[in-house]
Design an enzyme around this catalytic site. Structure first.
Site, PDB file in Angstrom:
ATOM      1  NE  ARG A 147      -3.499   2.350   2.703  1.00 40.70           N
ATOM      2  CZ  ARG A 147      -4.798   2.195   2.702  1.00 40.70           C
ATOM      3  NH1 ARG A 147      -5.299   0.959   2.691  1.00 40.70           N
ATOM      4  NH2 ARG A 147      -5.608   3.221   2.726  1.00 40.70           N
ATOM      5  CB  ALA A 180       3.246   7.012   5.378  1.00 36.78           C
ATOM      6  CE1 TYR A 181       5.041   1.409  -0.781  1.00 38.77           C
ATOM      7  CE2 TYR A 181       6.620   2.874  -1.842  1.00 38.77           C
ATOM      8  CZ  TYR A 181       5.983   1.658  -1.766  1.00 38.77           C
ATOM      9  OH  TYR A 181       6.287   0.681  -2.678  1.00 38.77           O
ATOM     10  CG  LEU A 182       9.827   6.170   0.885  1.00 40.80           C
ATOM     11  CD1 LEU A 182      10.904   7.180   0.535  1.00 40.80           C
ATOM     12  CD2 LEU A 182       9.813   5.031  -0.127  1.00 40.80           C
ATOM     13  CB  SER A 211       5.786   0.643   5.679  1.00 45.65           C
ATOM     14  OG  SER A 211       5.682   0.965   4.299  1.00 45.65           O
TER      15      SER A 211
END
Length: 674
Positions: free
Chosen positions: A506, A569-571, A573
């Site tokens: 995601r 947020a993506y990186l 995770s």
């Protein structure tokens, strides 16, 4: 000696014959002058003929042929061969030219050309003629896939007409077409492949002017995306380019020709070959085909990885099982011997042989190397493979062929993943779907997990329709109870999972100053990208340890290495998953469990659909699946792209300067409020 004795005899007479000696020497000098004059006159006469007609008239004529089939992409030639009482049983060979040269490449001499020598050895010679893009409708829009699929169609025709499987023979890029077409067909109808100077590992191929591989990759990407895709490279430009690649050899050939210009009889047998290389044999190169060549074979080195994309279909060289003969030129600076014999590392299921000729790149097909090695070896090898003759002398097994030394006990029949159970999360679309199809094509039993049931069933159905083995399980990897039930069902039904691909993901794109009250953005990405992958990994680790074998592929992103703004947020995770993999790999190595982290670039999947990435280079899911397939087969520590690795290195060497650059991009490239 005659004139010397005559002079001595004359000198013995004091008066009467002295003038006779002088006269005889004058005659001798006159004869030498006449000889020089006659050579000069003959050279001038031959030179004027070349200027007037563009060639020396006379010499050998082309071998007669019949055009068996005409299509928009090609004409298929079948050459006349010496009469034989057993013509129906001749092995057929389809010869494939490189794009920048005409199909006459294989018929440069009536006695020493490929057509003549193969025909005399009992082979039925065919040649595919792509024509000139300047004279064919839509010729300048052709890409690599057009030519590979044309070769595949031609194989069908030759096989239908002759009633036999077909040998493929190609020089330079023609050999690369042979590999691709045979892999596209999964070897159907192909008896064997012979390539001459065809590089497979482009990192080991000859790089002009000592260019480093890193610079070459970046340049190739830039040219493919921004420059050449709409270009039309003329035959004159190609001639000049190849002359620049070998200026010394080109000068030596010109000098040798000028020294023989007076001797017409010596020049005529080689006149067609000279004209072919000097002018007649060159054709233009379509821009889309150059872009594909740069993107797939230079920047991505896709032949070495063993997988590439044709019309959005993933094709793998490990599907090849037919025997292969790779002919390398000792002095080839374009397709170096190391780059040519790398086919043994890509075609893992094939029997790969090699032979080396004392020749340059062009010398393999248009010089003494062709006459003494290439064509005799090709003819003898074809007959040997067809069961008519002994193994040719000088042909060696390629030691790099890895099918005989697989890293585990599974026998690999029909694919690099035969016998393996491969579980893929997020398998209903995008990278997961493409990876599922690719793994099934390599013989794996594919287990798919996804949230969307209908799409999942469709992928499973597609694999089964193609003869593969696949099973789907609807599951939400953020739900511990759901994961527990599915893991139990998989182990009960299949007994094991050999390889796990943590692909489900995601992504959220939002600047940090707009995220201060959106903690749930970080929680959502961590739930899927980190904790979801962690659940799957921890669930299957015990049975992998018990069996002392397992491989886990975590799909990460190159943006972690670069630190791209707006994706905190993506990186975060993905970075957490990367570090977990690093620690887990160190702890489980002795248990036979390995990890690969794949740092993907931007890929065209439903995950990126909400955002506009038209300004960026976006890869296809099939290309991404090729990287994951490489991770499953070769099991490297990590797979990364050159550009991302350079960003990572910059951050280590000059972190403050890198931050400034990223901040400038953040402020300038987009509206920083979004």
């Amino acid at each position: 000696m005659f004139y010397l004795r005559l002079w001595i005899a004359v000198a013995a007479f004091p008066c009467r014959f002295q003038n006779l000696g002088v006269a005889m020497l004058s005659i001798f000098d006159a004869q030498k002058s006449d000889l020089r004059a006659s050579k000069a006159l003959a050279a001038m006469r031959n030179g004027l003929e070349i200027v007037r007609y563009g060639k020396l008239r006379g010499g050998n004529e082309p071998t007669p042929y019949e055009v068996v089939e005409r299509r928009p992409m090609y004409r298929l030639r079948r050459y006349s061969v010496p009469e034989s009482s057993d013509t129906a049983n001749r092995p057929a060979v389809l010869m494939i030219p490189a794009l920048m040269l005409t199909a006459d490449l294989y018929d440069l001499d009536a006695e020493d050309g490929a057509v003549a020598m193969l025909g005399a050895a009992g082979v039925d010679p065919w040649v595919i003629d792509f024509g000139s893009p300047a004279h064919e409708e839509g010729g300048w829009q052709r890409d690599i896939a057009d030519h590979v699929l044309a070769v595949s169609d031609a194989i069908d025709t030759v096989s239908r007409v002759t009633g036999r499987d077909v040998h493929l023979l190609g020089w330079s890029q023609g050999g690369m077409f042979a590999y691709q077409a045979a892999a596209y067909r999964r070897g159907t109808g192909v008896a064997g492949i012979i390539t001459c100077g065809s590089p497979v590992d482009t990192d080991s191929a000859g790089l002009p002017w000592r260019v480093s591989p890193e610079v070459l990759v970046r340049t190739a990407d830039f040219l493919a995306d921004r420059v050449v895709s709409r270009m039309r490279v003329s035959d004159r430009t190609l001639r000049m380019w190849f002359k620049l690649l070998d200026p010394v050899g080109n000068a030596q050939r010109r000098l040798a020709f000028l020294r023989q210009l007076h001797d017409r009889e010596a020049l005529l047998p080689d006149e067609r070959r000279r004209r072919f290389l000097a002018k007649d044999g060159w054709v233009g190169y379509p821009g889309p085909a150059i872009a594909d060549l740069l993107r797939q074979f230079v920047a991505d080195n896709s032949l070495l990885s063993g997988s590439f994309v044709l019309r959005d279909r993933l094709v793998t060289l490990s599907a090849l099982t037919c025997p292969i003969l790779a002919i390398a030129g000792k002095y080839d600076t374009i397709g170096t011997p190391t780059a040519v014999r790398a086919i043994g590392r890509s075609a893992r299921q094939a029997r790969v042989y090699e032979i080396e000729a004392v020749a340059s790149h062009f010398g393999l097909v248009a010089g003494s190397g062709a006459v003494n090695v290439t064509w005799p070896a090709a003819a003898a090898w074809i007959n040997w493979i067809d069961g008519d003759g002994a193994r040719p002398a000088g042909i060696r097994d390629v030691a790099a062929t890895s099918s005989q030394s697989a890293p585990d006990s599974v026998e690999r029949h029909g694919g690099a993943l035969s016998g393996r159970h491969v579980l893929i999360t997020g398998g209903s679309s995008g990278i997961g779907r493409a990876t599922a199809l690719a793994a099934a094509a390599e013989g794996a039993t594919v287990l798919l997990i996804a949230r969307r049931g209908p799409e999942l069933e469709q992928v499973v159905g597609n694999i089964r329709d193609g003869g593969g083995d696949s099973y789907g399980y609807q599951c939400d990897i953020t739900d511990s109870e759901s994961v527990e039930l599915v893991v139990k069902a998989i182990l009960d039904e299949h007994g094991k999972v050999d390889m796990l691909v943590n692909n489900a993901g995601r992504s959220i794109r939002r600047p940090l100053h707009l995220s201060t009250e959106r903690l749930h953005d970080f929680e959502r990405t961590m739930a899927v990208n980190y904790f979801g992958a962690l659940r799957m990994t921890l669930a299957f680790l015990p049975q992998m340890r018990e069996r002392r074998f397992g491989h886990i592929v975590n799909v990460s992103t190159g943006a972690v290495q670069a630190g791209v703004p707006r994706f905190s947020a993506y990186l975060a995770s993905k970075a957490a998953l990367n570090k977990f993999s690093e620690v887990a790999a160190a702890e489980t190595l002795a248990d036979g469990i390995t990890f690969t982290t794949v740092h993907m670039p931007l890929v065209d999947t439903p995950m990126i659909a909400p955002n506009d990435y038209r300004a960026f280079k976006v890869r296809t899911p099939e290309w991404a699946a090729g990287q994951i397939l490489k991770a499953l087969v070769d099991r490297p520590k990590r797979i990364t792209m050159t550009k991302a690795a350079l960003w990572e290195t910059w951050g280590l060497v000059a972190p403050r300067q890198k931050d400034r650059m990223m901040n400038r991009r953040f402020l300038d490239s987009f509206d920083s409020t979004h």
